[in-house]
Scaffold this active site. Structure first.
Site, PDB file in Angstrom:
ATOM      1  N   ASP A  42     -45.201  13.882 -41.546  1.00  0.00           N
ATOM      2  CA  ASP A  42     -44.740  13.811 -40.162  1.00  0.00           C
ATOM      3  C   ASP A  42     -43.863  12.586 -39.923  1.00  0.00           C
ATOM      4  O   ASP A  42     -43.606  11.795 -40.843  1.00  0.00           O
ATOM      5  CB  ASP A  42     -45.916  13.877 -39.178  1.00  0.00           C
ATOM      6  CG  ASP A  42     -46.808  12.635 -39.198  1.00  0.00           C
ATOM      7  OD1 ASP A  42     -46.374  11.586 -39.703  1.00  0.00           O
ATOM      8  OD2 ASP A  42     -47.941  12.720 -38.690  1.00  0.00           O
ATOM      9  N   LYS A  84     -42.482  15.366 -35.298  1.00  0.00           N
ATOM     10  CA  LYS A  84     -42.346  15.654 -33.870  1.00  0.00           C
ATOM     11  C   LYS A  84     -41.988  14.362 -33.155  1.00  0.00           C
ATOM     12  O   LYS A  84     -42.423  13.276 -33.534  1.00  0.00           O
ATOM     13  CB  LYS A  84     -43.662  16.188 -33.294  1.00  0.00           C
ATOM     14  CG  LYS A  84     -44.167  17.473 -33.933  1.00  0.00           C
ATOM     15  CD  LYS A  84     -45.527  17.857 -33.364  1.00  0.00           C
ATOM     16  CE  LYS A  84     -46.077  19.102 -34.025  1.00  0.00           C
ATOM     17  NZ  LYS A  84     -47.436  19.426 -33.532  1.00  0.00           N
ATOM     18  N   MET A  97     -49.505   7.386 -27.168  1.00  0.00           N
ATOM     19  CA  MET A  97     -48.560   8.344 -26.593  1.00  0.00           C
ATOM     20  C   MET A  97     -48.533   8.279 -25.064  1.00  0.00           C
ATOM     21  O   MET A  97     -48.478   9.286 -24.388  1.00  0.00           O
ATOM     22  CB  MET A  97     -48.923   9.773 -27.047  1.00  0.00           C
ATOM     23  CG  MET A  97     -48.961   9.946 -28.556  1.00  0.00           C
ATOM     24  SD  MET A  97     -49.727  11.493 -29.094  1.00  0.00           S
ATOM     25  CE  MET A  97     -51.466  11.163 -28.752  1.00  0.00           C
TER      26      MET A  97
END
Length: 255
Positions: free
Chosen positions: A38, A60, A175
């Protein structure tokens, strides 16, 4: 056919510094046929793979997911069903907001063996590199890791907000940069002192690490004055004051 199935290793790549991967995680990279990695897994780790290994990028970014989670699940399953040894390389720890549960459940459905190799999570490592231990015997005996990007979807109930605001000494929001105002306002609304110190650590443990210090009631203004790119950890609690004495990592850019 059962014996022809491969195996999947869910490996925590650590928070950014490639030297922070575990020995077992590194061995998995070195021995795998396929590495599915990732965005937050340091690409330098791929240099340890076999020359004939297949690399599949499934990164992502905030609000941009070119490969959906269902597709990632399918890739891992298909490669393992081909008899391949697969390393699913995830930034930080695969069990901390890394969706390892969802991916591992798919493997169980297909009878595919797997192992989970823990990694160092950013919520602890980024503050540590910024000179902030998340716990301290005289300052903080409780610590929580919270996902910040789902908070406005009622993921956190009023009861949980109350518990976070008044019952947890140190909170690490992952996040959460897009919800900064909401997070700060919720903590204050549910009883946290508005003057509580907050640290935002961007690209923690890497050469691009930057840290800013503010308070719950002033963080939004501070961030308007200073650009702090993702990924970033938002750390709330009195342990932030320890940075004044414990800062040890030479950051790339100081304000």
């Amino acid at each position: 056919m059962e014996n022809n199935k491969g195996k999947v290793f869910f490996v925590g790549a650590g928070p950014g510094d490639p030297d922070l991967i575990t020995v077992k995680g590194l061995k998995c990279i070195q021995s795998s046929d396929v590495i599915v990695y990732d965005r937050l897994a340091n690409p330098e780790l791929l240099n340890h793979a076999r020359k004939d290994a297949e690399f599949i990028y499934c990164g992502k970014q905030p609000n941009h997911h070119p490969i959906q989670q269902e597709q990632i699940n399918e890739i891992i399953v298909l490669k393992a069903l081909e008899g391949k040894i697969v390393t699913r390389l995830k930034g930080g720890d695969p069990c901390v907001f890394g969706r390892v549960g969802e991916e591992a459940e798919k493997l169980v459905e297909h009878g595919i063996a797997f192992e989970i190799i823990p990694g160092i999570t950013a919520g602890i490592a980024a503050p540590a590199y910024a000179g902030i231990p998340v716990t301290h015997r005289k300052v903080a005996s409780t610590f929580a890791m919270v996902t910040g990007h789902l908070c406005q979807d009622d993921t956190i109930s009023p009861e949980k907000w109350k518990a976070l605001a008044t019952g947890i000494d140190t909170i690490a929001f992952y996040m959460g940069m897009g919800n900064i105002t909401y997070l700060c306002n919720q903590l204050i609304h549910y009883g946290r002192n508005p003057e509580t110190p907050v640290a935002v650590v961007s690209w923690g443990t890497t050469e691009d690490q930057r840290t800013i210090i503010s308070s719950l009631n002033n963080l939004e203004k501070t961030l308007q004055e200073q650009d702090m790119p993702n990924p970033a950890i938002i750390l709330v609690g009195d342990v932030v004051h320890l940075r004044e004495r414990l800062s040890w990592f030479a950051e790339n850019s100081r304000d």
